[in-house]
Structures are given as structure tokens and as C-alpha cells.
Design a protein around this motif. Structure first.
Motif, PDB file in Angstrom:
ATOM      1  N   PHE A  77       0.834  -1.206   0.000  1.00 21.85           N
ATOM      2  CA  PHE A  77       0.000   0.000   0.000  1.00 21.85           C
ATOM      3  C   PHE A  77       0.867   1.254   0.000  1.00 21.85           C
ATOM      4  O   PHE A  77       1.833   1.352   0.757  1.00 21.85           O
ATOM      5  CB  PHE A  77      -0.918  -0.004   1.217  1.00 21.85           C
ATOM      6  CG  PHE A  77      -1.857   1.160   1.250  1.00 21.85           C
ATOM      7  CD1 PHE A  77      -2.972   1.177   0.443  1.00 21.85           C
ATOM      8  CD2 PHE A  77      -1.618   2.249   2.077  1.00 21.85           C
ATOM      9  CE1 PHE A  77      -3.841   2.246   0.465  1.00 21.85           C
ATOM     10  CE2 PHE A  77      -2.476   3.322   2.105  1.00 21.85           C
ATOM     11  CZ  PHE A  77      -3.595   3.324   1.299  1.00 21.85           C
ATOM     12  N   ASP A  78       0.511   2.203  -0.852  1.00 22.90           N
ATOM     13  CA  ASP A  78       1.269   3.452  -0.959  1.00 22.90           C
ATOM     14  C   ASP A  78       0.701   4.451   0.043  1.00 22.90           C
ATOM     15  O   ASP A  78      -0.416   4.936  -0.114  1.00 22.90           O
ATOM     16  CB  ASP A  78       1.164   3.995  -2.379  1.00 22.90           C
ATOM     17  CG  ASP A  78       2.038   5.214  -2.586  1.00 22.90           C
ATOM     18  OD1 ASP A  78       2.884   5.493  -1.712  1.00 22.90           O
ATOM     19  OD2 ASP A  78       1.874   5.874  -3.618  1.00 22.90           O
ATOM     20  N   LYS A  79       1.459   4.758   1.073  1.00 26.25           N
ATOM     21  CA  LYS A  79       0.982   5.666   2.116  1.00 26.25           C
ATOM     22  C   LYS A  79       1.182   7.128   1.757  1.00 26.25           C
ATOM     23  O   LYS A  79       0.661   7.999   2.437  1.00 26.25           O
ATOM     24  CB  LYS A  79       1.700   5.353   3.436  1.00 26.25           C
ATOM     25  CG  LYS A  79       1.364   3.975   3.965  1.00 26.25           C
ATOM     26  CD  LYS A  79       2.068   3.693   5.263  1.00 26.25           C
ATOM     27  CE  LYS A  79       1.740   2.298   5.741  1.00 26.25           C
ATOM     28  NZ  LYS A  79       2.462   1.942   6.949  1.00 26.25           N
ATOM     29  N   THR A  80       1.926   7.415   0.712  1.00 21.10           N
ATOM     30  CA  THR A  80       2.157   8.802   0.283  1.00 21.10           C
ATOM     31  C   THR A  80       1.925   8.924  -1.219  1.00 21.10           C
ATOM     32  O   THR A  80       2.868   9.136  -1.991  1.00 21.10           O
ATOM     33  CB  THR A  80       3.587   9.246   0.633  1.00 21.10           C
ATOM     34  OG1 THR A  80       4.499   8.308   0.047  1.00 21.10           O
ATOM     35  CG2 THR A  80       3.811   9.308   2.120  1.00 21.10           C
ATOM     36  N   PRO A  81       0.673   8.824  -1.672  1.00 22.52           N
ATOM     37  CA  PRO A  81       0.430   8.888  -3.119  1.00 22.52           C
ATOM     38  C   PRO A  81       0.678  10.275  -3.698  1.00 22.52           C
ATOM     39  O   PRO A  81       0.921  10.407  -4.886  1.00 22.52           O
ATOM     40  CB  PRO A  81      -1.034   8.491  -3.247  1.00 22.52           C
ATOM     41  CG  PRO A  81      -1.631   8.838  -1.936  1.00 22.52           C
ATOM     42  CD  PRO A  81      -0.549   8.626  -0.913  1.00 22.52           C
TER      43      PRO A  81
END
Length: 141
Positions: A77-81
Motif C-alpha cells: 500500500f502506498d501511504k504517500t500517493p
């Protein structure tokens, strides 16, 4: 996660001889717990040994089913898109946004003053639209 001879030897050195019977019982239970943890798909386990031979587990890895039940984020999961945005920053958009906010805040202040019975430039009217017309004049008297 495996009960090795090094771990057993370390436990024997930590526990007095009079408590070894308790230690061996708990080492057997720890070995069974290791097996169950491996079957469930756990990758690590933290356990502690007391002076009286008692072994207790303080933490272990969550299984995939436990992660799904807790609605945990997946590993990728990308926590800083926002760091990967493809569009460039447009300063005109920010300027228009700030101008709109300033206009809305000015109108709200004028309406608040008008509802309080205050007036600008001697206009005795408490009509908010009349106040707006007075306040939007670029060259005040």
C-alpha cells in the motif's frame, strides 16, 4: 522459529536447577507453539523466560486472516500517493482558490457587520447588499 539446542542450553543457564522440571515442561509447550505458529503462517514470535522456568509469549506476527479481519493495509500500500502525482503544480490554480476564499471571507465579514447594524462610509442602511456595493468600490472616498 525453531527450538534449537543453543536455545535450550541458554535456558538451562538462566534457570536454577530446582526449576528445571518446570523449564522442560514449558520448553515442550514452546516447541508445540512454534509448530502451530508455523502452520498458521506466522514468521516470528517473541518469548521470555522467567527465573522460575516459566516461558511466556509477549508478541507474534499476525496471520494473513488476522490482517484482513483488522482491515490492515496490504504490504504494497502506498501511504504517500501525493509524492507520485503526474501533474505539475499550477500556481494559477492556487491564486484563483485564494482569491475566491478571500472574496467569500470579505462577504461574510460584510454580512456580519450589516446584520450587527454597522455601516460603512456613513451609509445608514443595514442592507448587506448596499454594504457590499460600498465595500467593492475600488477607490473608497
Amino acid at each position: 522459529m525453531e527450538l534449537t539446542w543453543q536455545k535450550i542450553w541458554w535456558c538451562l543457564m538462566q534457570v536454577p536447577v530446582r526449576h528445571w522440571w518446570q523449564l522442560f515442561y514449558n520448553l515442550r509447550r514452546l516447541d508445540l507453539t512454534y509448530r502451530v505458529a508455523r502452520e498458521e503462517g506466522r514468521t516470528w514470535m517473541r518469548w521470555h523466560l522467567r527465573d522460575d522456568g516459566m516461558i511466556f509469549i509477549s508478541a507474534w506476527d499476525e496471520t494473513e486472516a488476522e490482517r484482513r479481519a483488522k482491515c490492515a493495509l496490504p504490504d504494497g500500500f502506498d501511504k504517500t500517493p501525493w509524492l507520485k502525482l503526474e501533474t505539475r503544480f499550477d500556481p494559477d490554480v492556487l491564486a484563483r482558490l485564494c482569491a475566491g476564499l478571500a472574496r467569500d471571507m470579505t462577504l461574510a465579514a460584510i454580512l456580519a457587520c450589516g446584520s450587527a447594524g454597522l455601516s460603512f462610509s456613513g451609509a445608514g442602511s443595514s442592507d448587506p447588499l448596499a454594504l457590499l456595493a460600498v465595500s467593492t468600490d475600488p477607490d473608497p472616498p
